[in-house]
Each structure stands twice: as structure tokens, then as C-alpha cells.
Write a protein that holds these residues in place. Structure first.
Motif, short mmCIF file in Angstrom:
data_model
loop_
_atom_site.label_atom_id
_atom_site.label_comp_id
_atom_site.label_asym_id
_atom_site.label_seq_id
_atom_site.Cartn_x
_atom_site.Cartn_y
_atom_site.Cartn_z
N SER A 185 1.10 -0.82 -0.39
CA SER A 185 -0.26 0.38 -0.37
C SER A 185 1.14 1.54 0.09
CB SER A 185 -0.63 -0.07 1.38
OG SER A 185 -0.06 0.25 2.11
N LEU A 186 0.51 2.27 -0.47
CA LEU A 186 0.81 3.07 -0.59
C LEU A 186 1.52 3.71 1.01
CD1 LEU A 186 2.00 6.21 -1.59
CD2 LEU A 186 0.08 7.10 -1.83
N GLY A 187 0.17 4.08 2.29
CA GLY A 187 0.52 4.23 3.43
C GLY A 187 1.84 3.10 4.08
N THR A 188 2.08 1.77 3.30
CA THR A 188 3.32 0.87 4.12
C THR A 188 4.71 1.53 3.57
OG1 THR A 188 1.89 -1.01 4.57
CG2 THR A 188 4.16 -1.19 3.25
N VAL A 189 4.87 2.17 2.64
CA VAL A 189 5.85 3.20 1.43
C VAL A 189 6.00 4.53 1.99
CG1 VAL A 189 6.35 3.93 -0.47
CG2 VAL A 189 4.71 1.89 -0.79
N TYR A 190 5.13 5.29 2.26
CA TYR A 190 5.14 5.80 3.38
C TYR A 190 6.24 6.11 4.23
CZ TYR A 190 3.28 9.78 0.26
OH TYR A 190 3.32 10.87 -0.76
N ARG A 191 5.42 4.69 5.16
CA ARG A 191 6.12 4.30 6.76
C ARG A 191 7.50 4.13 6.01
NH1 ARG A 191 0.68 2.49 6.93
NH2 ARG A 191 1.14 0.51 6.00
N ASN A 192 8.04 2.94 5.63
CA ASN A 192 9.15 2.57 5.22
C ASN A 192 10.25 3.87 4.66
OD1 ASN A 192 9.05 -0.45 5.92
ND2 ASN A 192 6.74 -0.27 4.66
N LEU A 193 9.83 4.81 4.09
CA LEU A 193 10.25 6.00 4.03
C LEU A 193 11.00 6.32 5.22
CD1 LEU A 193 8.10 7.19 0.84
CD2 LEU A 193 11.11 6.10 0.93
N HIS A 194 9.82 6.76 6.19
CA HIS A 194 10.34 7.91 7.40
C HIS A 194 11.17 6.59 7.75
CE1 HIS A 194 9.42 9.96 10.93
NE2 HIS A 194 9.53 8.69 11.61
N VAL A 195 11.25 5.42 8.52
CA VAL A 195 11.95 5.06 8.91
C VAL A 195 13.31 4.53 8.17
CG1 VAL A 195 12.64 1.85 9.66
CG2 VAL A 195 10.14 2.69 10.01
#
Length: 126
Positions: A36-46
Motif C-alpha cells: 500500500s502507499l501507506g506502507t511505502v510512506y511508513r518505510n520511507l520514514h523508517v
């Protein structure tokens, strides 16, 4: 490292285009169709917090991401918006000079150059 995080990191390290999260998401879906796009954003943040990547925000509504976490400079084309690495060493003495000028304790710096990229220069002359 999760499969999603590893895929995102591989995507970023395989390009020098400084992509947006949406572009990374489109590439990741080719490998992981259910991401999901949310997963991408979360992983980019991490990944950013872990020092694995850089987030580049130029005051626009979206950020760009860089798979090279070492301090280096960027060139931003004011015409087409392209972002390129500048092949020159970072100048740590700028941090010391900023401290001497009273800026406070400097941990790192980021520097961008703005102008016309070679392609836009060429189109301007044509």
C-alpha cells in the motif's frame, strides 16, 4: 528488515532520479502487488530515521527521496524540476564557519544549487 523495506531501499539505490513516494510506490507494486502507499510512506520514514536514505523537501507539496544517505549536494532545475546530484565533495568547513558566525552547534548541512539543467539550457537556446 522486512520484504517491503528491502524492496523500497533497493528501488531507491537503483536510481539517481530522486523519486517521489508515488513513483517508488509504482515501482514497488511491480515486485509486491499488495503493497500500500501507506506502507511505502511508513518505510520511507523508517529508512530516513535509520540514516539509510535522505528525504529532500524543496518547499513543494511532496518530498523526493535519495538512496545515497551520505552528505552530498544537489542541483534543482527551476524550469523542469529535475533534481541531480552534484559531483563534488561536501565541504565540512562550512559547518565550522557557520558555528563561528554564531549559528549555534551545527550537526550537518544540506546545500542545493538552483538554475537550468543542461537539457533546459539546450531547449532555451533552440
Amino acid at each position: 528488515m522486512t520484504k517491503q523495506k528491502k524492496t523500497i531501499l533497493e528501488i531507491l539505490r537503483s536510481t539517481t532520479s530522486h523519486p517521489t513516494a508515488d513513483w517508488i510506490y509504482a515501482q514497488a507494486r511491480k515486485v509486491l502487488p499488495d503493497i500500500s502507499l501507506g506502507t511505502v510512506y511508513r518505510n520511507l520514514h523508517v529508512l530516513k530515521e535509520d540514516g539509510e536514505i535522505m528525504e529532500l523537501n524543496y518547499g513543494s507539496t511532496y518530498s523526493r527521496y535519495d538512496g545515497n544517505p551520505r552528505n552530498h549536494y544537489h542541483f534543482v532545475c527551476v524550469n523542469c524540476g529535475a533534481v541531480h546530484d552534484v559531483d563534488m565533495p561536501a565541504l565540512p568547513e562550512l559547518e565550522e564557519r557557520a558555528e563561528e558566525a554564531g549559528a549555534g552547534e551545527v550537526f550537518y548541512h544540506r546545500l542545493e544549487f538552483y538554475g537550468l539543467c543542461p537539457r533546459c539550457q539546450k531547449n532555451k537556446m533552440a
